[in-house]
Design an enzyme around this catalytic site. Sequence first.
Site, short mmCIF file in Angstrom:
data_model
loop_
_atom_site.label_atom_id
_atom_site.label_comp_id
_atom_site.label_asym_id
_atom_site.label_seq_id
_atom_site.Cartn_x
_atom_site.Cartn_y
_atom_site.Cartn_z
N ARG A 88 -8.60 -0.63 4.62
CA ARG A 88 -7.78 0.42 4.01
C ARG A 88 -6.42 -0.11 3.59
NH1 ARG A 88 -6.73 5.20 7.62
NH2 ARG A 88 -5.46 5.59 5.78
N LYS A 139 0.85 -1.21 0.00
CA LYS A 139 0.00 0.00 0.00
C LYS A 139 0.88 1.25 0.00
CE LYS A 139 -1.81 1.62 4.05
NZ LYS A 139 -1.52 3.03 4.36
N ASN A 140 1.83 1.31 0.93
CA ASN A 140 2.58 2.55 1.11
C ASN A 140 3.62 2.80 0.02
OD1 ASN A 140 1.00 3.15 3.25
ND2 ASN A 140 2.49 2.62 4.83
N CYS A 149 -4.72 12.73 13.45
CA CYS A 149 -5.52 11.52 13.42
C CYS A 149 -5.29 10.79 14.73
CB CYS A 149 -5.24 10.66 12.18
SG CYS A 149 -3.76 9.69 12.26
N ASP A 171 4.47 0.46 12.26
CA ASP A 171 3.29 -0.18 11.68
C ASP A 171 3.15 -1.66 12.05
OD1 ASP A 171 2.67 2.21 10.51
OD2 ASP A 171 3.29 1.66 8.49
N ARG A 207 0.47 14.49 13.64
CA ARG A 207 0.91 14.30 12.26
C ARG A 207 0.92 15.58 11.42
NH1 ARG A 207 -1.39 8.79 9.93
NH2 ARG A 207 0.48 8.96 8.71
C1 EPZ Z 1 4.16 6.99 6.69
O1 EPZ Z 1 3.39 8.03 7.28
C2 EPZ Z 1 3.24 5.84 6.47
N1 EPZ Z 1 2.16 6.25 5.55
C3 EPZ Z 1 2.67 5.36 7.80
O2 EPZ Z 1 1.87 4.23 7.56
C4 EPZ Z 1 3.83 4.98 8.72
O3 EPZ Z 1 3.33 4.64 9.98
C5 EPZ Z 1 4.80 6.14 8.85
O4 EPZ Z 1 5.23 6.60 7.55
C6 EPZ Z 1 6.04 5.81 9.66
O5 EPZ Z 1 6.71 4.73 9.09
C7 EPZ Z 1 2.36 6.18 4.23
O6 EPZ Z 1 3.43 5.81 3.75
C8 EPZ Z 1 1.22 6.54 3.35
P1 EPZ Z 1 6.14 10.35 8.88
P2 EPZ Z 1 3.95 9.51 7.35
O7 EPZ Z 1 5.97 11.65 8.16
O8 EPZ Z 1 4.79 9.77 6.18
C9 EPZ Z 1 6.33 13.62 12.35
C10 EPZ Z 1 0.03 2.79 7.92
O9 EPZ Z 1 -0.52 2.21 8.91
N2 EPZ Z 1 6.25 14.64 11.28
O10 EPZ Z 1 7.36 9.56 8.62
O11 EPZ Z 1 2.78 10.39 7.60
C11 EPZ Z 1 5.01 12.84 12.49
O12 EPZ Z 1 4.06 13.54 13.23
C12 EPZ Z 1 0.55 4.19 8.08
O13 EPZ Z 1 0.13 2.28 6.81
C13 EPZ Z 1 6.31 15.98 11.60
O14 EPZ Z 1 6.41 16.37 12.77
O15 EPZ Z 1 4.87 9.43 8.63
C14 EPZ Z 1 5.49 11.55 13.13
O16 EPZ Z 1 5.58 11.71 14.50
C15 EPZ Z 1 0.12 4.95 9.26
N3 EPZ Z 1 6.25 16.91 10.58
C16 EPZ Z 1 6.88 11.35 12.52
O17 EPZ Z 1 7.29 12.64 12.03
C17 EPZ Z 1 6.16 16.53 9.26
O18 EPZ Z 1 6.13 17.41 8.37
C18 EPZ Z 1 6.95 10.34 11.39
O19 EPZ Z 1 5.96 10.66 10.42
C19 EPZ Z 1 6.11 15.16 8.96
C20 EPZ Z 1 6.16 14.23 9.98
#
Ligand code: EPZ
Length: 432
Positions: A408, A22-23, A128, A316, A133
């Site tokens: 999803r 998916k990702n 969420c 995850d 996030r």
């Molecule tokens: C990706 O989310 C995945 N989603 C998530 O999968 C996964 O849990 C996550 O990466 C971590 O591996 C997709 O690939 C579509 P991040 P993402 O930006 O990119 C903080 C699933 O179950 N952050 O790496 O949104 C954030 O709040 C899902 O399939 C900021 O502060 O995750 C978090 O604490 C859920 N500012 C951390 O970084 C930003 O601009 C990591 O988030 C961006 C992120």
Amino acid sequence: MDAFRIVGGHPLRGSVRISGSKNAALPILFSSLLGGSFTLGRVPCLRDVKTTLLLLEQLGIKNSGCHPAKASEEREDRWSESIALHEGDTSAFEAPYDLVRTMRASVLCLGPLLARRRRARVSLPGGCLIGARPIDMHLKAFERMGARITIHHGYIDAETDGLEGCEISLPYPTVTGTENILMAAVLAKGTTTIVNAAEEPEVTDLARFLVARGAKISGEGSSTIRIEGVDRLDSTDYTVMFDRIEAGTFLVGAALLGQGVRIEGVEHAPIASILDLLSAMGAEHESTPSSITLEAIRRPRGTSLRTLPYPGFPTDMQAQILPLMAIAEGPSSVVETVFENRFTHVMEMNRMGANIEIHGSQATVRGGSRLEGAAVMASDLRASAGLVLAGLIAEGETEVRRVYHIDRGYEAIEKKLEALGARIKRVQEDQP
Ligand code: EPZ
């Protein structure tokens, strides 16, 4: 609403083929906004993929293989795993609230829209259940590349006279942030360097796909990615990588109840941290270059775990490992470092007899519990998968409610588990 009804304790046998990721599929599908055409194979039939195709259609991307509006009603057996996409009308640039609120990954349209159409209007995704996030790192990076960004009435408005490459040093290796910048940079003028980039295999898959289309990228899979902008992308045929989280979920299922379960269509490296953890808990596995066979662990041992960006243990997979820790001999501990609120499944697992305490970002699992079936409620995608695994090992009947979360991100999980011998069926909630 659908629920899963599970009768626990039945062994799992045979083989299961892992679907496309998916990702990895989502960013690659969004990259169709960079123009041209391509065909993508091993696209999983998931609610998030259908939402993506629907949004892309509104943004003028045509696809053959699946009509998204119909796909939402269609059964999985009519899904085509291979989808051809090509750019049609390029005048639209808005991702509306109604779609973004159902799928945060919609924010992945921002980079390619800015690069190709020089304008994007995207509903700001809210927090969420698993955390606040924010997407501040995405937005700051686009500003550094020459975008003007304002936020009004819940929408991000971004425009540019043309993106320019630069060095972007990320405070944290954000996964979709790295992907968004990568997509913007392939059509930007000059060279972009992403420092502290996410090293997740899904980011690497996107980079490899873009290279197959003629993008000039180096360093993918490491913490520094360099992208030299090109004028246009070529067409290609590409196959999405396997879903390492689905593979990990079935590996835990095998560790709980397997009598020789073979997980097929996988590679070792992307799931190494999951296999290492299962080994620390007592699992033994045999592997070929594309499969892993694992037996139930006779006497699982407690262990400690910290979720981390790749190559660390994935956040995850945290919910799915807890049922194994709950029944293990000795205590276990889990520190969640990626998201601030990712333990919503714990209270539900405790209702099934687990003994897990949460203190801030740490869960302490007492171990030695016997899980009992109960009615439980899923609160997010991976939490639901954890509850399904708990139901498989629990004594008696478990009803996991609100499984729309699991739809999803897991392709027909109940059918795959049933084929392995699990007693699981999809029912309407409260159906006698
Ligand atoms: C990706 O989310 C995945 N989603 C998530 O999968 C996964 O849990 C996550 O990466 C971590 O591996 C997709 O690939 C579509 P991040 P993402 O930006 O990119 C903080 C699933 O179950 N952050 O790496 O949104 C954030 O709040 C899902 O399939 C900021 O502060 O995750 C978090 O604490 C859920 N500012 C951390 O970084 C930003 O601009 C990591 O988030 C961006 C992120």
